[in-house]
Enzyme design. Sequence first.
Site, PDB file in Angstrom:
ATOM      1  N   GLU A  66       7.527  44.146  63.843  1.00  0.00           N
ATOM      2  CA  GLU A  66       7.751  44.796  65.137  1.00  0.00           C
ATOM      3  C   GLU A  66       9.182  45.353  65.227  1.00  0.00           C
ATOM      4  OE1 GLU A  66       4.473  41.953  67.373  1.00  0.00           O
ATOM      5  OE2 GLU A  66       6.603  41.679  67.843  1.00  0.00           O
ATOM      6  N   ASN A 112       3.906  41.936  82.539  1.00  0.00           N
ATOM      7  CA  ASN A 112       4.556  40.625  82.486  1.00  0.00           C
ATOM      8  C   ASN A 112       5.986  40.683  81.939  1.00  0.00           C
ATOM      9  OD1 ASN A 112       3.827  41.102  79.856  1.00  0.00           O
ATOM     10  ND2 ASN A 112       2.622  39.234  79.593  1.00  0.00           N
ATOM     11  N   HIS A 153       7.897  41.418  76.156  1.00  0.00           N
ATOM     12  CA  HIS A 153       7.151  41.057  74.942  1.00  0.00           C
ATOM     13  C   HIS A 153       7.982  40.047  74.159  1.00  0.00           C
ATOM     14  CE1 HIS A 153       4.875  41.538  71.197  1.00  0.00           C
ATOM     15  NE2 HIS A 153       6.037  41.580  70.585  1.00  0.00           N
ATOM     16  N   LYS A 178       9.396  45.431  79.223  1.00  0.00           N
ATOM     17  CA  LYS A 178       8.236  46.307  79.408  1.00  0.00           C
ATOM     18  C   LYS A 178       8.448  47.251  80.602  1.00  0.00           C
ATOM     19  CE  LYS A 178       4.898  43.114  77.330  1.00  0.00           C
ATOM     20  NZ  LYS A 178       3.567  42.462  77.523  1.00  0.00           N
ATOM     21  N   TYR A 216       0.127  47.633  69.379  1.00  0.00           N
ATOM     22  CA  TYR A 216      -0.785  46.578  69.833  1.00  0.00           C
ATOM     23  C   TYR A 216      -2.121  46.602  69.090  1.00  0.00           C
ATOM     24  CZ  TYR A 216       2.296  45.045  73.600  1.00  0.00           C
ATOM     25  OH  TYR A 216       3.347  44.512  74.319  1.00  0.00           O
TER      26      TYR A 216
HETATM   27  P1  IDP Z   1       1.788  37.549  74.746  1.00  0.00           P
HETATM   28  O1  IDP Z   1       2.516  38.808  75.174  1.00  0.00           O
HETATM   29  O2  IDP Z   1       2.142  36.386  75.625  1.00  0.00           O
HETATM   30  O3  IDP Z   1       1.963  37.247  73.280  1.00  0.00           O
HETATM   31  P2  IDP Z   1      -0.884  38.463  74.062  1.00  0.00           P
HETATM   32  O4  IDP Z   1      -2.106  37.610  74.152  1.00  0.00           O
HETATM   33  O5  IDP Z   1      -0.328  38.753  72.709  1.00  0.00           O
HETATM   34  O6  IDP Z   1       0.228  37.788  75.007  1.00  0.00           O
HETATM   35  O7  IDP Z   1      -1.222  39.830  74.809  1.00  0.00           O
HETATM   36  C1  IDP Z   1      -0.377  40.953  74.653  1.00  0.00           C
HETATM   37  C2  IDP Z   1      -0.158  41.581  76.009  1.00  0.00           C
HETATM   38  O8  IDP Z   1      -1.411  42.051  76.522  1.00  0.00           O
HETATM   39  C3  IDP Z   1       0.329  40.609  77.109  1.00  0.00           C
HETATM   40  O9  IDP Z   1       1.711  40.383  77.074  1.00  0.00           O
HETATM   41  C4  IDP Z   1      -0.099  41.342  78.366  1.00  0.00           C
HETATM   42  O10 IDP Z   1       0.778  42.438  78.663  1.00  0.00           O
HETATM   43  C5  IDP Z   1      -1.451  41.897  77.938  1.00  0.00           C
HETATM   44  N1  IDP Z   1      -2.550  40.974  78.265  1.00  0.00           N
HETATM   45  C6  IDP Z   1      -2.843  39.790  77.668  1.00  0.00           C
HETATM   46  N2  IDP Z   1      -3.921  39.209  78.215  1.00  0.00           N
HETATM   47  C7  IDP Z   1      -4.326  40.044  79.204  1.00  0.00           C
HETATM   48  C8  IDP Z   1      -5.407  40.001  80.153  1.00  0.00           C
HETATM   49  O11 IDP Z   1      -6.220  39.064  80.203  1.00  0.00           O
HETATM   50  N3  IDP Z   1      -5.498  41.070  81.024  1.00  0.00           N
HETATM   51  C9  IDP Z   1      -4.621  42.119  80.986  1.00  0.00           C
HETATM   52  N4  IDP Z   1      -3.613  42.200  80.108  1.00  0.00           N
HETATM   53  C10 IDP Z   1      -3.457  41.176  79.230  1.00  0.00           C
HETATM   54 MG    MG Z   2       1.415  38.383  71.637  1.00  0.00          MG
END
Ligand code: IDP
Ligand code: MG
Length: 138
Positions: free
Chosen positions: A127, A113, A116, A10, A50
């Site tokens: 994807e 984070n 992905h 990312k 997304y």
């Molecule tokens: P994942 O990437 O671990 O699968 P997902 O729930 O699919 O997590 O969420 C997609 C992306 O959205 C996350 O990787 C992160 O970048 C962002 N995200 C998820 N939850 C939050 C939140 O509570 N606050 C801000 N960004 C979030």
């Molecule tokens: Mg996810």
Amino acid sequence: MSNRTFTMIKPDGVANNYIGPILAKINEAGFRIIAMKYTRLTPDQASLFYAVHSQRPFYNDLVKYMSSGPIVAVILEKNNAVEDFRTLIGATDPAKAAPGTIRNLFAKSIEANAVHGSDSDENAAAEGSFFFSMTERF
Ligand code: IDP
Ligand code: MG
């Protein structure tokens, strides 16, 4: 059980010069790189990628963030790829990611984070084809 998954390094991972260290972890864990592209998502492309999260409160920020700088899109191959890659990256929130996981080592926040990782075989295929075509030849 499929043998392929999809990942992105990312914008924070790229901006912090973690492309090399993250790819090294991925290779050390036994994944083979099938396709790889350094690119940048437009806001429209990030919205589409997304779309499954469009009703979540963080969606607009996530789209803005994911289009804020270059990313690296990668298709990976390994037995049990989707599940093993999710284990390798750790929890969404780096504060909760297990020691030694990619998010534990390289992520800055729950949003920025570092990587992905696809959450199912079906999503891995969708994807991957968002970024690459004819990957069955690789
Ligand atoms: P994942 O990437 O671990 O699968 P997902 O729930 O699919 O997590 O969420 C997609 C992306 O959205 C996350 O990787 C992160 O970048 C962002 N995200 C998820 N939850 C939050 C939140 O509570 N606050 C801000 N960004 C979030
Ligand atoms: Mg996810």
